[in-house]
Design an enzyme around this catalytic site. Sequence first.
Site: not given
Ligand SMILES: *Cc1c(COP(=O)(O)O)cnc(C)c1O
Length: 433
Positions: A107
């Site tokens: 993220k």
């Molecule tokens: C947010 C997150 C996901 C999910 O990702 P999406 O793009 O919402 O499918 C998977 N793994 C981790 C560690 C995350 O923080």
Amino acid sequence: MILYSTNNPNLKADLKTAVLKSLADDKGLYMPEIIPQLDPTFIDNIEQYSFQEIAFEVCHKLFQGFIPDEDIKDIISKSITFEAPVVMLDEKIGSLELWHGPSLAFKDFGARFMAALMSYFHKGDTKKLTILVATSGDTGGAVAFGFLGVPGVEVIILYPKGNVSLLQEKQLTTLGQNISAIEVDGTFDDCQALVKEAFLDDDLNAVYKLSSANSINISRLIPQSFYYFEAYKQLKKYGKKVVFSVPSGNFGNLTAGLLAVKMGLPVHHFLAATNINKIVPDYLTSGQYQPLPSIPTISNAMDVGNPSNFARMLDLFGKDWSAMASKISGYYYTDEETREEMKLIFDTNKYVSDPHGAIGHRALRTYLQDHPDCVGAFLETAHPAKFEDVVSDTLGIPVEIPERLAILASRDKVATQLSPIYADFKKYLLERS
Ligand SMILES: *Cc1c(COP(=O)(O)O)cnc(C)c1O
């Protein structure tokens, strides 16, 4: 660059509006009206380009002259500041490590790019831009680091008291500068409700220029496509078809991979890997989309019962189920299977994965058994230290906490305590304005 709302193709906005608003007025998600193809010779020679050069090429095409090249370069140099290496576990399976950023999760890419783009669009405006964000943990950390020190922008993070891990809380409450934290005596839903109400409040809008750092903001999606190109570049030398396995919750990551394909990246197949919140895997086999309440699991960043990017995925396939099902296969695993896989990866490869990455690994390993002509990477979406409890409990070893996270543990938490009552939140905002 013009975008349309997934609820109504005639409702359009330019990039600046889409970035600053996040959601269209009809609550649809913004999608680019035109998705241009990269020059095929660029893809053929992709090994010659750095990660930042690849990011520039994607943006240059996608933005269609809407942002001058020099400014795009500046935005990329501020946001794409860490690597996305593919670490091969054996000759066919790689881990695309997306946790080399400050909050240790993928993220960071989206949050940093969004911060750079918002600050670019906000430049010259004398009124400070205030970002309100409700978080259950992960998003808040990435957003806090992403906006830290960005001029003209401040961030107010609301998180539920007692419901985030200690290290997550440190990420939200110890950075200082333009980042403030509010500890709400309530749930994540309460935090979200406070933020929603604030956006609609005329008194607040008279003194603040408010924006959100919502995960569905298009500026978070775009940079997530960069690392598919970057990973392809690293896998190309194996001379096989390339497959990506994407541990998914709201499906932003997988949607960004589809965007890369639309722009010309030759990805053979995608694996949508989930925990037992298997709404999309079920859709891929049945053609029926059935949102459900989310079920808690050990891969909790994927506990999503109604994935917000599903509307975008549908649009990318012209709302054609069979087209989607021929490009993406669904896999889902229980917590038991997730732990088994973490152990297998550790015992076989001496590699410590987090629970989300392990789900991606299991899907990829399964798929490759029947597809010997492919090589693949699973997205390792977080550093295992972010899920220290589960990882050390499953593997029976302590997890090394990276320096950049460990350093926060010694800092003092600074947070404002508030009730979940809107009037209290409003009073707080008016008094600090
Ligand atoms: C947010 C997150 C996901 C999910 O990702 P999406 O793009 O919402 O499918 C998977 N793994 C981790 C560690 C995350 O923080």
